[in-house]
Design a protein around this motif. Structure first.
Motif, short mmCIF file in Angstrom:
data_model
loop_
_atom_site.label_atom_id
_atom_site.label_comp_id
_atom_site.label_asym_id
_atom_site.label_seq_id
_atom_site.Cartn_x
_atom_site.Cartn_y
_atom_site.Cartn_z
N GLY A 298 -6.63 -1.66 4.15
CA GLY A 298 -5.53 -0.96 3.63
C GLY A 298 -4.25 -0.98 3.64
O GLY A 298 -4.15 -0.15 5.41
N GLY A 299 -2.96 -1.34 3.57
CA GLY A 299 -1.56 -1.13 3.94
C GLY A 299 -0.70 -1.97 3.30
O GLY A 299 -1.09 -2.82 1.70
N LEU A 300 0.57 -0.82 3.53
CA LEU A 300 1.73 -0.99 1.89
C LEU A 300 2.86 -1.50 2.97
O LEU A 300 3.58 -0.69 4.01
N PHE A 301 3.24 -2.68 2.08
CA PHE A 301 4.70 -2.97 2.86
C PHE A 301 5.86 -3.60 1.97
O PHE A 301 5.60 -3.20 0.79
N PHE A 302 6.89 -3.36 2.94
CA PHE A 302 8.53 -3.57 2.04
C PHE A 302 8.62 -5.44 2.40
O PHE A 302 8.64 -5.44 3.55
N ALA A 303 8.77 -6.57 1.67
CA ALA A 303 9.35 -7.72 1.55
C ALA A 303 10.65 -7.56 1.40
O ALA A 303 10.90 -7.69 0.61
#
Length: 317
Positions: A298-303
């Protein structure tokens, strides 16, 4: 007619779905030299994608690059995206939406795997020893857009203008307009147990018919069905996310999975969906698909926008 202040160009988030994809999650190696190497690499991503994609113009090669919360601070410093934070875990230990390490996400997709493979090779070669790859998945389209469990995936995706409206940051965070938040999870499925269910039993868990992909009527669809719990509303209006999930697997190893990737202009609907699934709506009325599927990453990123991604190469955190 050109404008003096054109809107930032998003990365290839709302492009048409393709037949193949590679998902790569990597962590940063500490050290100022390594940081400088990653910063310079940000300016090269678009050029490398063009160079590889030009060899097969009909292949629709694209790459979306995202950064985790801690990586953003390490690489770029302030300012930072307003809603970027670490992945939030949801659910009890027995069905946990688990958080796993990840500083950089690469979502590479094309109509054929060789293009994905070549671009992944070039991007990782340019990064060299500045990162360590902690997860890599090669995904494929399964028959008529179906997941490994046999149901059509992504039916409710927004399209055209709605896709941009729901996925691309706008005036709510002007410095990061054109960007998007990305949440990823790798799910492994117990196909033996799943296939032991009747088709009707599977349909009640998903909330749609298996063959025709028609949503079950609310009078018969359980409130614990996957489609019921992943429908998010705010102020009486449905809030969409954009999914580009991919099946993956190794039959010889008994591995059958789905790589979930969701894009939104805020983490809120993504996290609300996970809370509904793993905790329940109300609590305890959880997604019964989780009795057969386990989230292992599980991971949260900003593109950032394409424009900002190139500009980040000049940041001095």
């Amino acid at each position: 007619m050109p404008t003096d202040n054109p809107s930032p160009e998003p990365q290839s988030i709302c492009k048409p779905i393709t037949s193949s994809a590679i998902f790569i999650v990597a962590t940063l190696v500490p050290g100022i030299e390594r940081t400088s190497q990653v910063l310079a690499w940000c300016a090269d991503i678009a050029a490398l994608t063009r160079s590889v994609g030009k060899r097969v113009p009909a292949g629709n090669l694209s790459c979306v690059c995202g950064f985790g919360s801690e990586a953003w601070d390490t690489l770029f410093g302030a300012p930072r995206p307003a809603s970027l934070h670490g992945f939030r875990e949801f659910g009890p230990e027995s069905r946990l939406a688990v958080a796993t390490p990840g500083d950089i996400l690469l979502h590479i997709r094309a109509e054929q795997m060789d293009l994905c493979f070549e671009l992944a090779t070039q991007l990782l070669a340019a990064l060299g020893e500045a990162v360590v790859v902690v997860d890599e998945v090669q995904g494929f389209r399964y028959f008529d857009m179906r997941s490994i469990i046999g149901f059509v995936d992504g039916t409710e995706n927004p399209v055209d203008r709605k896709a941009i409206e729901f996925t691309i940051v706008g005036n709510e965070d002007p410095a990061f307009a054109g960007g998007s938040y990305v949440l990823v999870q790798k799910y492994l499925h117990n196909m033996t147990a799943w296939n032991a269910l009747s088709v009707e039993g599977q349909e009640r868990i998903i909330g749609r018919t298996k063959l025709s992909d028609i949503e079950l009527d609310d009078s018969v669809k359980p409130t614990s069905s996957h489609s019921a719990l992943t429908t998010i509303t705010k102020d009486g209006q449905e809030v969409k996310i954009l999914r580009d999930n991919m099946p993956f697997g190794r039959p010889g190893a008994g591995e059958f999975g789905t790589y979930f990737i969701g894009f939104a202009r805020s983490p809120d609907p993504l996290e609300q969906m996970l809370e509904n699934m793993f905790v329940g709506r109300p609590a305890g009325n959880y997604d019964r698909l989780l009795d057969f599927s386990t989230a292992v990453t599980g991971g949260l990123f900003f593109a950032p926008s394409s424009d900002l991604l190139e500009e980040l190469a000049d940041r001095q955190p």
